[in-house]
Scaffold this motif. Sequence first.
Motif, PDB file in Angstrom:
ATOM      1  N   PRO A  23      10.307 -54.893 -12.915  1.00 24.05           N
ATOM      2  CA  PRO A  23       9.869 -55.984 -13.182  1.00 24.05           C
ATOM      3  C   PRO A  23      10.714 -57.592 -13.785  1.00 24.05           C
ATOM      4  O   PRO A  23       9.959 -58.665 -12.796  1.00 24.05           O
ATOM      5  CB  PRO A  23       8.586 -55.392 -14.694  1.00 24.05           C
ATOM      6  N   SER A  24      11.614 -56.969 -13.873  1.00 21.08           N
ATOM      7  CA  SER A  24      12.869 -58.219 -14.278  1.00 21.08           C
ATOM      8  C   SER A  24      12.740 -58.633 -12.972  1.00 21.08           C
ATOM      9  O   SER A  24      13.410 -60.311 -13.151  1.00 21.08           O
ATOM     10  CB  SER A  24      13.464 -57.744 -14.906  1.00 21.08           C
ATOM     11  N   LYS A  25      13.214 -58.110 -11.796  1.00 18.47           N
ATOM     12  CA  LYS A  25      13.721 -58.406 -10.652  1.00 18.47           C
ATOM     13  C   LYS A  25      12.860 -59.157 -10.074  1.00 18.47           C
ATOM     14  O   LYS A  25      12.869 -60.404  -9.517  1.00 18.47           O
ATOM     15  CB  LYS A  25      14.537 -57.262  -9.594  1.00 18.47           C
ATOM     16  N   LEU A  26      11.290 -58.196  -9.830  1.00 20.60           N
ATOM     17  CA  LEU A  26      10.193 -59.292  -9.324  1.00 20.60           C
ATOM     18  C   LEU A  26       9.914 -61.038 -10.089  1.00 20.60           C
ATOM     19  O   LEU A  26       9.902 -61.216  -9.161  1.00 20.60           O
ATOM     20  CB  LEU A  26       9.324 -58.535  -9.759  1.00 20.60           C
ATOM     21  N   LEU A  27      10.106 -61.152 -10.943  1.00 22.05           N
ATOM     22  CA  LEU A  27       9.949 -62.233 -11.429  1.00 22.05           C
ATOM     23  C   LEU A  27      10.687 -62.756 -10.552  1.00 22.05           C
ATOM     24  O   LEU A  27       9.902 -64.376 -11.355  1.00 22.05           O
ATOM     25  CB  LEU A  27       9.937 -61.989 -12.905  1.00 22.05           C
ATOM     26  N   ALA A  28      11.957 -62.835 -10.573  1.00 19.31           N
ATOM     27  CA  ALA A  28      12.076 -63.907 -10.509  1.00 19.31           C
ATOM     28  C   ALA A  28      12.334 -64.585  -9.194  1.00 19.31           C
ATOM     29  O   ALA A  28      12.700 -65.343  -7.992  1.00 19.31           O
ATOM     30  CB  ALA A  28      14.236 -63.569 -10.343  1.00 19.31           C
ATOM     31  N   LEU A  29      11.102 -64.126  -8.034  1.00 23.05           N
ATOM     32  CA  LEU A  29      10.886 -63.976  -6.754  1.00 23.05           C
ATOM     33  C   LEU A  29       9.479 -64.430  -6.736  1.00 23.05           C
ATOM     34  O   LEU A  29       8.529 -64.234  -7.876  1.00 23.05           O
ATOM     35  CB  LEU A  29      11.427 -62.486  -6.102  1.00 23.05           C
ATOM     36  N   SER A  30       9.273 -65.241  -5.602  1.00 26.32           N
ATOM     37  CA  SER A  30       8.024 -65.127  -5.011  1.00 26.32           C
ATOM     38  C   SER A  30       7.010 -64.416  -4.221  1.00 26.32           C
ATOM     39  O   SER A  30       7.386 -63.063  -3.824  1.00 26.32           O
ATOM     40  CB  SER A  30       8.555 -66.692  -3.860  1.00 26.32           C
ATOM     41  N   SER A  31       5.549 -64.610  -4.054  1.00 26.23           N
ATOM     42  CA  SER A  31       5.200 -63.603  -3.708  1.00 26.23           C
ATOM     43  C   SER A  31       5.613 -63.387  -1.841  1.00 26.23           C
ATOM     44  O   SER A  31       5.685 -62.052  -1.287  1.00 26.23           O
ATOM     45  CB  SER A  31       3.914 -63.397  -3.502  1.00 26.23           C
ATOM     46  N   HIS A  32       6.135 -63.387  -1.407  1.00 29.34           N
ATOM     47  CA  HIS A  32       6.247 -63.704  -0.297  1.00 29.34           C
ATOM     48  C   HIS A  32       7.547 -62.983  -0.349  1.00 29.34           C
ATOM     49  O   HIS A  32       8.009 -62.444   0.315  1.00 29.34           O
ATOM     50  CB  HIS A  32       6.902 -65.637   0.636  1.00 29.34           C
ATOM     51  N   GLU A  33       8.524 -63.260  -1.146  1.00 28.62           N
ATOM     52  CA  GLU A  33      10.141 -63.037  -1.255  1.00 28.62           C
ATOM     53  C   GLU A  33       9.836 -61.621  -1.674  1.00 28.62           C
ATOM     54  O   GLU A  33      10.651 -60.444  -0.651  1.00 28.62           O
ATOM     55  CB  GLU A  33      11.142 -63.588  -2.454  1.00 28.62           C
ATOM     56  N   GLU A  60       5.412 -58.291 -16.848  1.00 27.63           N
ATOM     57  CA  GLU A  60       5.833 -57.463 -17.459  1.00 27.63           C
ATOM     58  C   GLU A  60       6.326 -55.797 -16.869  1.00 27.63           C
ATOM     59  O   GLU A  60       6.555 -54.914 -17.485  1.00 27.63           O
ATOM     60  CB  GLU A  60       5.725 -57.150 -19.222  1.00 27.63           C
ATOM     61  N   THR A  61       4.693 -55.435 -15.952  1.00 28.52           N
ATOM     62  CA  THR A  61       4.572 -54.697 -16.026  1.00 28.52           C
ATOM     63  C   THR A  61       4.354 -54.540 -14.262  1.00 28.52           C
ATOM     64  O   THR A  61       3.697 -54.866 -14.140  1.00 28.52           O
ATOM     65  CB  THR A  61       2.731 -53.868 -15.946  1.00 28.52           C
ATOM     66  N   LEU A  62       4.740 -53.272 -13.842  1.00 30.41           N
ATOM     67  CA  LEU A  62       4.435 -53.262 -12.232  1.00 30.41           C
ATOM     68  C   LEU A  62       3.846 -51.293 -12.109  1.00 30.41           C
ATOM     69  O   LEU A  62       4.649 -50.220 -12.409  1.00 30.41           O
ATOM     70  CB  LEU A  62       5.634 -52.900 -11.557  1.00 30.41           C
ATOM     71  N   THR A  63       2.976 -51.527 -12.000  1.00 32.75           N
ATOM     72  CA  THR A  63       2.144 -50.067 -11.209  1.00 32.75           C
ATOM     73  C   THR A  63       1.945 -50.077 -10.077  1.00 32.75           C
ATOM     74  O   THR A  63       2.316 -50.616  -9.099  1.00 32.75           O
ATOM     75  CB  THR A  63       0.704 -50.678 -11.423  1.00 32.75           C
ATOM     76  N   ILE A  64       2.390 -48.879  -9.887  1.00 37.49           N
ATOM     77  CA  ILE A  64       2.544 -48.303  -8.207  1.00 37.49           C
ATOM     78  C   ILE A  64       1.393 -47.224  -7.935  1.00 37.49           C
ATOM     79  O   ILE A  64       1.844 -45.555  -8.392  1.00 37.49           O
ATOM     80  CB  ILE A  64       4.225 -47.345  -7.949  1.00 37.49           C
ATOM     81  N   GLU A  65       0.710 -47.157  -6.724  1.00 40.50           N
ATOM     82  CA  GLU A  65      -0.429 -46.412  -7.022  1.00 40.50           C
ATOM     83  C   GLU A  65      -0.173 -45.517  -5.521  1.00 40.50           C
ATOM     84  O   GLU A  65      -0.068 -46.332  -4.676  1.00 40.50           O
ATOM     85  CB  GLU A  65      -1.901 -47.260  -7.043  1.00 40.50           C
ATOM     86  N   GLY A  66      -0.786 -43.721  -5.579  1.00 36.79           N
ATOM     87  CA  GLY A  66      -0.580 -43.572  -4.330  1.00 36.79           C
ATOM     88  C   GLY A  66       0.854 -42.896  -4.198  1.00 36.79           C
ATOM     89  O   GLY A  66       1.271 -42.573  -2.717  1.00 36.79           O
ATOM     90  N   ALA A  67       1.823 -42.684  -5.032  1.00 36.04           N
ATOM     91  CA  ALA A  67       2.655 -42.406  -4.352  1.00 36.04           C
ATOM     92  C   ALA A  67       3.476 -41.267  -4.503  1.00 36.04           C
ATOM     93  O   ALA A  67       2.593 -40.497  -4.564  1.00 36.04           O
ATOM     94  CB  ALA A  67       3.841 -42.279  -5.989  1.00 36.04           C
ATOM     95  N   THR A  68       4.087 -40.810  -3.525  1.00 34.47           N
ATOM     96  CA  THR A  68       4.408 -39.232  -2.812  1.00 34.47           C
ATOM     97  C   THR A  68       6.108 -39.271  -3.252  1.00 34.47           C
ATOM     98  O   THR A  68       6.948 -40.418  -3.513  1.00 34.47           O
ATOM     99  CB  THR A  68       3.908 -39.296  -1.240  1.00 34.47           C
ATOM    100  N   PHE A  73      14.481 -42.902  -5.605  1.00 35.44           N
ATOM    101  CA  PHE A  73      14.513 -44.485  -6.421  1.00 35.44           C
ATOM    102  C   PHE A  73      13.583 -45.052  -7.022  1.00 35.44           C
ATOM    103  O   PHE A  73      13.793 -46.137  -7.523  1.00 35.44           O
ATOM    104  CB  PHE A  73      15.420 -44.739  -5.958  1.00 35.44           C
ATOM    105  N   VAL A  74      12.650 -44.439  -8.088  1.00 35.03           N
ATOM    106  CA  VAL A  74      11.263 -45.054  -8.753  1.00 35.03           C
ATOM    107  C   VAL A  74      11.733 -45.983 -10.357  1.00 35.03           C
ATOM    108  O   VAL A  74      13.022 -44.736 -10.860  1.00 35.03           O
ATOM    109  CB  VAL A  74       9.689 -43.905  -8.872  1.00 35.03           C
ATOM    110  N   GLY A  75      11.832 -46.977 -10.345  1.00 32.55           N
ATOM    111  CA  GLY A  75      12.794 -47.058 -11.907  1.00 32.55           C
ATOM    112  C   GLY A  75      13.932 -46.960 -11.513  1.00 32.55           C
ATOM    113  O   GLY A  75      14.728 -47.402 -13.129  1.00 32.55           O
ATOM    114  N   ASP A  76      14.697 -47.267 -10.439  1.00 26.92           N
ATOM    115  CA  ASP A  76      16.575 -47.377 -10.364  1.00 26.92           C
ATOM    116  C   ASP A  76      16.474 -48.520 -11.368  1.00 26.92           C
ATOM    117  O   ASP A  76      15.779 -49.667 -10.434  1.00 26.92           O
ATOM    118  CB  ASP A  76      16.314 -46.982  -8.804  1.00 26.92           C
ATOM    119  N   GLY A  77      17.829 -48.672 -12.366  1.00 21.25           N
ATOM    120  CA  GLY A  77      17.883 -50.281 -11.922  1.00 21.25           C
ATOM    121  C   GLY A  77      16.963 -50.782 -13.310  1.00 21.25           C
ATOM    122  O   GLY A  77      17.221 -51.901 -13.831  1.00 21.25           O
ATOM    123  N   LEU A  78      15.562 -49.679 -13.452  1.00 22.24           N
ATOM    124  CA  LEU A  78      15.091 -50.690 -14.875  1.00 22.24           C
ATOM    125  C   LEU A  78      15.578 -50.937 -16.314  1.00 22.24           C
ATOM    126  O   LEU A  78      16.553 -49.710 -16.547  1.00 22.24           O
ATOM    127  CB  LEU A  78      13.908 -49.429 -14.972  1.00 22.24           C
TER     128      LEU A  78
END
Length: 270
Positions: A23-33, A60-68, A73-78
């Motif tokens: 979440p913290s990394k994605l907050l700093a990026l645009s939707s395109h990035e 503050e929340t990231l939801t991942i659906e349909g994970a396999t 590395f899900v949550g790596d560096g959280l």
Amino acid sequence: MSGLKLRFKAPATERINLAGITPSKLLALSSHEIARLNVGIEKGGVALGDAFDISGEAGETLTIEGATPAIDFVGDGLDSGTIRVVGNVGSFAARKMSGGKLEIHGDAGDYLASGSTGGMILVSGNAGDNLGGVETGERFGMLGGMAVIEGNIGARAGDKMRRGTVIVRGKTGPGAGSRMIGGTIWAEGGFGRDPGLMMRRGTLIGPSVESLLPTFVDCGKHDLVIIRVIARYLKSTLGDLAPKPMPLFVQKIGGDTATIGRGEILLPAG
């Protein structure tokens, strides 16, 4: 749930690496990035937007659906916020996590919480081998934080674990606490064979052990105040997720005497 949502597009053409997708990394990026982030492991790479349908806005929340299990590395560096996963994940989830919360509504693969230093991990299913274990080339495994596994876990949990707490509702595989240096593993379903191989320090708590190494010694029956302190702390922290308290008296098994032997396995006194 608000925040950014990723829905996995199956089937995967290669393994997906979500290292650093927090979440913290994605907050700093645009939707395109965000859509252009590389999550592939092969030379050509795979863009996040090609592997997942993306909706919502970063928060503050990231939801991942349909994970396999193809997603590693899900949550790596959280470090803050919450990652909520619906489905099973592959190896190295919560790798080097330092804060926040990772919820996995499914199973986790090998090396869950390897190198983690903080935060909360909740897994509703099972976890694979080397939970909290050391990765090749590193000195220590889990260094802090808390992991609660509702199911069973695989072999060598806590290998070279130095700090932190692991709560297991089910049973551990063989070799739990191998080369352990510190921290606590509490297995409500008991321990598999030969826990604590080359264990230096640390605490293993549970109702039973499948078999003990000959280098562990019976230290007798004890009324250990620290067990009640740990139980109260876990109850205040985890609420209904906390393990049931141990009996007043416990049998202390010390080892591994093949090394400095300051580790302990605590079982209900017979």
